[in-house]
Design a protein around this motif. Structure first.
Motif, mmCIF file in Angstrom:
data_model
loop_
_atom_site.group_PDB
_atom_site.id
_atom_site.type_symbol
_atom_site.label_atom_id
_atom_site.label_comp_id
_atom_site.label_asym_id
_atom_site.label_seq_id
_atom_site.Cartn_x
_atom_site.Cartn_y
_atom_site.Cartn_z
ATOM 1 N N VAL A 241 25.007 -20.265 7.857
ATOM 2 C CA VAL A 241 25.635 -21.110 8.875
ATOM 3 C C VAL A 241 25.735 -22.563 8.425
ATOM 4 C CG1 VAL A 241 23.457 -21.518 10.137
ATOM 5 C CG2 VAL A 241 25.655 -21.667 11.346
ATOM 6 N N ASP A 242 24.707 -23.095 7.801
ATOM 7 C CA ASP A 242 24.752 -24.494 7.365
ATOM 8 C C ASP A 242 25.804 -24.701 6.279
ATOM 9 O OD1 ASP A 242 22.760 -25.222 9.139
ATOM 10 O OD2 ASP A 242 21.143 -24.922 7.686
ATOM 11 N N ALA A 243 25.859 -23.766 5.332
ATOM 12 C CA ALA A 243 26.815 -23.891 4.229
ATOM 13 C C ALA A 243 28.247 -23.836 4.740
ATOM 14 C CB ALA A 243 26.571 -22.791 3.199
ATOM 15 N N VAL A 244 28.539 -22.897 5.648
ATOM 16 C CA VAL A 244 29.907 -22.739 6.139
ATOM 17 C C VAL A 244 30.323 -23.931 6.987
ATOM 18 C CG1 VAL A 244 31.396 -21.371 7.646
ATOM 19 C CG2 VAL A 244 29.884 -20.223 6.016
ATOM 20 N N LEU A 245 29.461 -24.384 7.884
ATOM 21 C CA LEU A 245 29.835 -25.481 8.773
ATOM 22 C C LEU A 245 29.854 -26.827 8.064
ATOM 23 C CD1 LEU A 245 27.995 -24.520 12.101
ATOM 24 C CD2 LEU A 245 30.321 -23.972 11.355
ATOM 25 N N ASP A 246 29.049 -26.985 7.022
ATOM 26 C CA ASP A 246 29.038 -28.249 6.278
ATOM 27 C C ASP A 246 30.151 -28.310 5.234
ATOM 28 O OD1 ASP A 246 26.871 -29.109 7.719
ATOM 29 O OD2 ASP A 246 25.387 -28.612 6.175
ATOM 30 N N SER A 247 30.454 -27.162 4.601
ATOM 31 C CA SER A 247 31.444 -27.149 3.524
ATOM 32 C C SER A 247 32.323 -25.905 3.642
ATOM 33 C CB SER A 247 30.750 -27.163 2.151
ATOM 34 O OG SER A 247 29.894 -28.271 2.019
#
Length: 345
Positions: A241-247
């Motif tokens: 989730v962090d990877a997709v929403l950040d980048s």
């Protein structure tokens, strides 16, 4: 403890036969959900995310039907089992929480009657034991005076309380998998935060796997471990989730995130995705997002396959944003805003 994932969806396809043609609501959807993990399934209204949940549960009614693929629950393909065996799993090992609590609750029966019946349908518990489990589950959901709530009829409860009771009913058997279809959309943010906290605690403590279907990216950001973004019946991007929403790699994901009020300067127009969602009965032969995408080229006239351009990141796109200089898919002000995407910030 078994190393087999709780859920493996492989090339799932669900179609609806209409007079205008065949509507492919879910088209070649695949993902894996490990024990105790939470997957956020996001996208605009009509993207196929709710039908995906119903397909996994075996609740697609005619004229719709699952036409292909596998749904492996703890290694067993539940699309191939007998209806009686599937009913033993539904509400017991696999539970669904609906957006409207009245799809779960019978308006003419008291809460205790309904919850006791739900317990005894899958166990040999006595009526007293079933009632105690119902009371404990209501208390676990943060419901004050659970004994009084058990005595109430659904119409005597507020909307938020009815939804809590519906969620508690789904949790009665501590299922291995819960599919939640936007269950907190109609609730105020305080009640929503309490319910999300309890659901997250259940996943961590009980090892329950959870699919949270929503259009609210702020909910996914605080709740999920992984996220899958759907567009026109397909998953176009998935990963942590962090990877997709950040980048974000896919231009559609970037457009959704860019349209959030929190990501726009105060007083300026919201960034928007141009165009409209395509007609699901008349999808283009290539990438369904190409007509709305600033990165589209001639290559996009073909259907992109799912690739893994970065470790743990899956995307269906010929031009994923692997560098910060990649062109944006978001249009200038005045285009049509994405349908059904609202962030509560």
């Amino acid at each position: 403890m078994s190393s087999v994932p709780t859920l493996q969806v492989r090339n799932l396809r669900t179609e609806f036969a209409t007079r205008a043609g065949t509507l492919r609501a879910v088209n070649d959807v695949s993902f894996t959900l490990e024990r105790g993990r939470i997957l956020g399934l996001v996208g605009e209204s009509g993207s196929g995310k709710s039908v995906t949940g119903f397909s996994i549960m075996g609740l697609v009614d005619a004229p719709g039907r699952v036409t292909g693929g596998e749904v492996l629950f703890q290694g067993r393909d539940i699309t191939k089992i007998k209806p009686r065996e599937l009913r033993q799993l539904q509400g017991n090992r696999i539970a669904m929480i609906f957006q409207d609590p009245m799809m779960t609750l019978n308006p003419v029966l008291r809460v205790d009657t309904q919850m006791i019946e739900a317990v005894r349908a899958h166990t040999s518990a006595s009526k007293a034991q079933a009632r105690e489990r119902a009371r404990e589950t209501l208390a676990m959901m943060g419901i004050a005076s659970p004994d009084e709530r058990l005595q109430a009829y659904p119409h005597q409860l507020s909307g938020g309380m009815r939804q809590r009771v519906a969620i508690a009913t789904a949790m009665l058997h501590r299922p291995d998998l819960i599919i939640a279809d936007e269950p907190t959309t109609a609730l105020d943010v305080t009640i929503q935060a309490q319910i999300l906290s309890e659901v997250q605690k259940l996943a961590r403590q009980q090892g329950t796997s959870l699919i949270w279907i929503t259009h609210d990216l702020s909910v996914v950001a605080g709740l999920a471990d992984e996220v899958a973004v759907m567009y026109a019946g397909r998953i176009v991007e998935q990963g942590g989730v962090d990877a997709v929403l950040d980048s974000p790699l896919h231009p559609y994901t970037a457009g959704l995130i860019g349209s959030l009020p929190a990501n726009n300067r105060r007083g300026s127009r919201l960034q928007q995705i141009p165009g409209m969602t395509p007609n699901m009965l008349q999808l283009p032969p290539g990438c369904a997002f190409a007509a709305r995408c600033a990165r589209a080229t001639a290559a996009c006239q073909a259907q992109p396959e799912q690739t893994e351009p970065l470790p743990g990141r899956l995307v269906r796109c010929f031009h994923p944003a692997l560098t910060a200089s990649a062109p944006s898919a978001v249009s200038t002000p005045g285009a049509t805003a994405p349908q059904g995407l609202e962030a509560r910030v």
